[in-house]
Design a protein around this motif. Structure first.
Motif, PDB file in Angstrom:
ATOM      1  N   ALA A  48       0.850  -1.206   0.000  1.00 24.69           N
ATOM      2  CA  ALA A  48       0.000   0.000   0.000  1.00 24.69           C
ATOM      3  C   ALA A  48       0.876   1.242   0.000  1.00 24.69           C
ATOM      4  CB  ALA A  48      -0.906  -0.002   1.230  1.00 24.69           C
ATOM      5  N   ARG A  49       0.309   2.346  -0.459  1.00 22.83           N
ATOM      6  CA  ARG A  49       1.073   3.605  -0.445  1.00 22.83           C
ATOM      7  C   ARG A  49       0.176   4.771  -0.043  1.00 22.83           C
ATOM      8  NH1 ARG A  49       0.881   3.229  -6.559  1.00 22.83           N
ATOM      9  NH2 ARG A  49      -0.412   4.999  -7.127  1.00 22.83           N
ATOM     10  N   ASP A  50       0.815   5.794   0.508  1.00 26.03           N
ATOM     11  CA  ASP A  50       0.111   7.005   0.914  1.00 26.03           C
ATOM     12  C   ASP A  50      -0.137   7.873  -0.309  1.00 26.03           C
ATOM     13  OD1 ASP A  50       0.066   6.909   3.901  1.00 26.03           O
ATOM     14  OD2 ASP A  50       2.217   6.730   3.605  1.00 26.03           O
ATOM     15  N   VAL A  51      -1.339   8.420  -0.394  1.00 19.92           N
ATOM     16  CA  VAL A  51      -1.676   9.363  -1.458  1.00 19.92           C
ATOM     17  C   VAL A  51      -2.463  10.519  -0.838  1.00 19.92           C
ATOM     18  CG1 VAL A  51      -1.716   7.657  -3.326  1.00 19.92           C
ATOM     19  CG2 VAL A  51      -3.799   8.121  -2.072  1.00 19.92           C
ATOM     20  N   THR A  52      -2.420  11.670  -1.489  1.00 21.35           N
ATOM     21  CA  THR A  52      -3.238  12.804  -1.077  1.00 21.35           C
ATOM     22  C   THR A  52      -3.855  13.414  -2.323  1.00 21.35           C
ATOM     23  OG1 THR A  52      -1.394  14.347  -1.203  1.00 21.35           O
ATOM     24  CG2 THR A  52      -1.831  13.368   0.941  1.00 21.35           C
ATOM     25  N   PHE A  53      -4.975  14.042  -2.147  1.00 26.73           N
ATOM     26  CA  PHE A  53      -5.583  14.770  -3.247  1.00 26.73           C
ATOM     27  C   PHE A  53      -6.295  15.982  -2.687  1.00 26.73           C
ATOM     28  CE2 PHE A  53      -8.147  11.164  -2.054  1.00 26.73           C
ATOM     29  CZ  PHE A  53      -9.426  11.659  -1.924  1.00 26.73           C
ATOM     30  N   THR A  54      -6.447  16.976  -3.539  1.00 28.72           N
ATOM     31  CA  THR A  54      -7.040  18.241  -3.130  1.00 28.72           C
ATOM     32  C   THR A  54      -8.357  18.437  -3.856  1.00 28.72           C
ATOM     33  OG1 THR A  54      -4.818  19.136  -2.836  1.00 28.72           O
ATOM     34  CG2 THR A  54      -6.618  20.714  -2.903  1.00 28.72           C
ATOM     35  N   THR A  55      -9.379  18.797  -3.102  1.00 26.31           N
ATOM     36  CA  THR A  55     -10.692  19.039  -3.690  1.00 26.31           C
ATOM     37  C   THR A  55     -10.702  20.382  -4.407  1.00 26.31           C
ATOM     38  OG1 THR A  55     -11.534  20.086  -1.694  1.00 26.31           O
ATOM     39  CG2 THR A  55     -11.816  17.698  -1.872  1.00 26.31           C
ATOM     40  N   ARG A  56     -11.739  20.608  -5.170  1.00 26.02           N
ATOM     41  CA  ARG A  56     -11.870  21.860  -5.912  1.00 26.02           C
ATOM     42  C   ARG A  56     -11.798  23.096  -5.020  1.00 26.02           C
ATOM     43  NH1 ARG A  56     -16.861  21.357  -9.670  1.00 26.02           N
ATOM     44  NH2 ARG A  56     -16.140  19.290 -10.143  1.00 26.02           N
ATOM     45  N   ASP A  57     -12.319  22.956  -3.810  1.00 20.10           N
ATOM     46  CA  ASP A  57     -12.318  24.111  -2.907  1.00 20.10           C
ATOM     47  C   ASP A  57     -11.105  24.153  -1.977  1.00 20.10           C
ATOM     48  OD1 ASP A  57     -13.174  21.923  -1.478  1.00 20.10           O
ATOM     49  OD2 ASP A  57     -14.736  22.979  -0.394  1.00 20.10           O
ATOM     50  N   GLY A  58     -10.080  23.352  -2.282  1.00 22.52           N
ATOM     51  CA  GLY A  58      -8.808  23.454  -1.581  1.00 22.52           C
ATOM     52  C   GLY A  58      -8.632  22.589  -0.350  1.00 22.52           C
ATOM     53  N   VAL A  59      -9.574  21.698  -0.050  1.00 26.88           N
ATOM     54  CA  VAL A  59      -9.428  20.813   1.094  1.00 26.88           C
ATOM     55  C   VAL A  59      -8.527  19.650   0.694  1.00 26.88           C
ATOM     56  CG1 VAL A  59     -10.636  19.291   2.705  1.00 26.88           C
ATOM     57  CG2 VAL A  59     -11.677  21.438   2.014  1.00 26.88           C
ATOM     58  N   ARG A  60      -7.487  19.410   1.473  1.00 21.50           N
ATOM     59  CA  ARG A  60      -6.544  18.328   1.166  1.00 21.50           C
ATOM     60  C   ARG A  60      -6.938  17.084   1.961  1.00 21.50           C
ATOM     61  NH1 ARG A  60       0.002  18.642   1.344  1.00 21.50           N
ATOM     62  NH2 ARG A  60       0.275  16.577   0.456  1.00 21.50           N
ATOM     63  N   LEU A  61      -7.161  15.993   1.259  1.00 19.69           N
ATOM     64  CA  LEU A  61      -7.568  14.733   1.875  1.00 19.69           C
ATOM     65  C   LEU A  61      -6.455  13.705   1.728  1.00 19.69           C
ATOM     66  CD1 LEU A  61     -11.227  14.538   0.529  1.00 19.69           C
ATOM     67  CD2 LEU A  61     -10.465  15.334   2.769  1.00 19.69           C
ATOM     68  N   ALA A  62      -6.215  12.960   2.801  1.00 19.85           N
ATOM     69  CA  ALA A  62      -5.185  11.916   2.799  1.00 19.85           C
ATOM     70  C   ALA A  62      -5.845  10.557   2.618  1.00 19.85           C
ATOM     71  CB  ALA A  62      -4.407  11.953   4.105  1.00 19.85           C
ATOM     72  N   ALA A  63      -5.100   9.636   2.012  1.00 20.58           N
ATOM     73  CA  ALA A  63      -5.650   8.303   1.767  1.00 20.58           C
ATOM     74  C   ALA A  63      -4.529   7.286   1.661  1.00 20.58           C
ATOM     75  CB  ALA A  63      -6.478   8.301   0.489  1.00 20.58           C
ATOM     76  N   TRP A  64      -4.907   6.036   1.718  1.00 19.48           N
ATOM     77  CA  TRP A  64      -4.013   4.912   1.415  1.00 19.48           C
ATOM     78  C   TRP A  64      -4.566   4.240   0.170  1.00 19.48           C
ATOM     79  CZ3 TRP A  64      -3.653   1.973   6.709  1.00 19.48           C
ATOM     80  CH2 TRP A  64      -2.891   2.720   7.601  1.00 19.48           C
ATOM     81  N   TYR A  65      -3.679   3.960  -0.767  1.00 21.68           N
ATOM     82  CA  TYR A  65      -4.050   3.225  -1.974  1.00 21.68           C
ATOM     83  C   TYR A  65      -3.543   1.803  -1.819  1.00 21.68           C
ATOM     84  CZ  TYR A  65      -4.009   1.562  -6.750  1.00 21.68           C
ATOM     85  OH  TYR A  65      -4.189   0.812  -7.876  1.00 21.68           O
ATOM     86  N   VAL A  66      -4.448   0.846  -1.920  1.00 20.22           N
ATOM     87  CA  VAL A  66      -4.097  -0.572  -1.809  1.00 20.22           C
ATOM     88  C   VAL A  66      -4.389  -1.211  -3.153  1.00 20.22           C
ATOM     89  CG1 VAL A  66      -4.446  -2.715  -0.529  1.00 20.22           C
ATOM     90  CG2 VAL A  66      -4.801  -0.511   0.619  1.00 20.22           C
ATOM     91  N   PRO A  67      -3.334  -1.634  -3.882  1.00 17.26           N
ATOM     92  CA  PRO A  67      -3.559  -2.205  -5.215  1.00 17.26           C
ATOM     93  C   PRO A  67      -4.182  -3.597  -5.151  1.00 17.26           C
ATOM     94  CG  PRO A  67      -1.236  -2.305  -4.650  1.00 17.26           C
ATOM     95  CD  PRO A  67      -1.927  -1.580  -3.525  1.00 17.26           C
ATOM     96  N   GLY A  68      -4.861  -3.935  -6.219  1.00 15.58           N
ATOM     97  CA  GLY A  68      -5.444  -5.265  -6.383  1.00 15.58           C
ATOM     98  C   GLY A  68      -5.174  -5.737  -7.798  1.00 15.58           C
ATOM     99  N   ASP A  69      -5.526  -6.965  -8.107  1.00 19.74           N
ATOM    100  CA  ASP A  69      -5.260  -7.541  -9.430  1.00 19.74           C
ATOM    101  C   ASP A  69      -6.195  -7.014 -10.506  1.00 19.74           C
ATOM    102  OD1 ASP A  69      -3.269  -9.051  -8.272  1.00 19.74           O
ATOM    103  OD2 ASP A  69      -4.567 -10.789  -7.951  1.00 19.74           O
ATOM    104  N   ARG A  70      -7.421  -6.691 -10.122  1.00 16.32           N
ATOM    105  CA  ARG A  70      -8.393  -6.186 -11.095  1.00 16.32           C
ATOM    106  C   ARG A  70      -8.300  -4.669 -11.138  1.00 16.32           C
ATOM    107  NH1 ARG A  70     -13.991  -8.590  -9.230  1.00 16.32           N
ATOM    108  NH2 ARG A  70     -14.645  -6.898 -10.577  1.00 16.32           N
ATOM    109  N   GLY A  71      -8.360  -4.107 -12.308  1.00 15.76           N
ATOM    110  CA  GLY A  71      -8.289  -2.661 -12.429  1.00 15.76           C
ATOM    111  C   GLY A  71      -9.627  -2.018 -12.728  1.00 15.76           C
ATOM    112  N   ASP A  72     -10.682  -2.813 -12.778  1.00 12.17           N
ATOM    113  CA  ASP A  72     -11.978  -2.274 -13.191  1.00 12.17           C
ATOM    114  C   ASP A  72     -12.867  -1.828 -12.039  1.00 12.17           C
ATOM    115  OD1 ASP A  72     -12.222  -4.903 -12.366  1.00 12.17           O
ATOM    116  OD2 ASP A  72     -13.843  -5.369 -13.752  1.00 12.17           O
ATOM    117  N   VAL A  73     -12.531  -2.197 -10.811  1.00 16.05           N
ATOM    118  CA  VAL A  73     -13.359  -1.841  -9.670  1.00 16.05           C
ATOM    119  C   VAL A  73     -12.468  -1.287  -8.551  1.00 16.05           C
ATOM    120  CG1 VAL A  73     -14.940  -2.699  -7.895  1.00 16.05           C
ATOM    121  CG2 VAL A  73     -15.053  -3.641 -10.195  1.00 16.05           C
TER     122      VAL A  73
END
Length: 112
Positions: A48-73
């Motif tokens: 897993a890896r740490d990711v962040t993204f910023t909303t349109r109104d400037g709020v920064r949200l933190a997340a963890w991305y956990v990869p899986g074998d399927r890329g469609d869901v």
């Protein structure tokens, strides 16, 4: 004023005080985030890896991305009202084991 009336007034006053205190402190009673820091994603979930993204109104949200074998869901898992992302790690691992991509994220207004 009779004793019965005084007793009823005291009970009503106490109930109003309790309800007022519950109203004033409701956010502290409902939202119970873990006060400690959130560990890095890779320490809790292998791959897993740490990711962040910023909303349109400037709020920064933190997340963890956990990869899986399927890329469609991709399954979006939010932290809920208590704890932090590490408490949802077993769910993310179980979903990733089934091949699903998982994004464990903090919700708007949360620092976890």
């Amino acid at each position: 004023m009779t004793t019965m009336t005084r007793t009823a007034l005291v009970i009503v006053a106490v109930l109003l005080l309790v309800l007022g205190l519950l109203w004033v402190f409701q956010r502290r009673l409902i939202y119970l985030p873990d006060p400690g820091p959130v560990p890095p994603a890779g320490e809790v979930i292998p791959g897993a890896r740490d990711v962040t993204f910023t909303t349109r109104d400037g709020v920064r949200l933190a997340a963890w991305y956990v990869p899986g074998d399927r890329g469609d869901v991709t399954v979006l898992v939010t932290g809920g009202n208590a704890g932090n992302r590490s408490h949802r790690a077993p769910l993310a691992q179980a979903l990733a084991a089934r091949g699903l991509l998982v994004l464990l994220m903090a919700y708007r207004g949360s620092s976890i």
